[in-house]
Design a protein around this motif. Structure first.
Motif: not given
Length: 124
Positions: A103-119
């Protein structure tokens, strides 16, 4: 697989990790190490599946390396924090790929990572 895990381990636990990481981060290290162990075991049994999962992770490892290479001494504290946050999101993504049961303490996905990269890319 072992070579990748060794590289990940070296990056995750540098010799001065106790000085680099805040206590709340250090508490996650055993879970990351367990995820590496499970990856090694499962990868030995199904190398093709491991390669597919590793490919998903590599996209974001490359993004992280690009972010750190582009960091300048005058980068804003917000950008520096965002890059550090991305690094830990990447570790959580590895857990979700190779040892989902941990498990992870918060949701993480490729979509979320891509959004973070863009930010991060939009930051100064």
């Amino acid at each position: 697989i072992c070579q990748e895990i060794r590289g990940q381990l070296t990056g995750l636990v540098p010799t001065d990790f106790l000085l680099q990481y805040p206590p709340e981060r250090i508490s996650h290290l055993p879970r990351y190490l367990k995820a590496m162990e499970l990856r090694a075991e499962r990868g030995a049994n199904d190398p093709l599946k491991d390669r597919q999962k590793a490919e998903a992770v590599r996209e974001f490892e490359s993004a992280f390396h690009a972010m750190t290479a582009e960091m300048r001494p005058d980068s804003t504290p917000e950008k520096q924090k965002a890059v550090r946050d991305f690094r830990w999101m990447l570790e959580e993504f590895r857990v979700s790929q190779f040892a989902q049961e941990l498990k992870t303490p918060y949701p993480v996905s490729q979509k979320r990572l891509r959004q973070k990269v863009q930010a991060v890319q939009r930051m100064v």
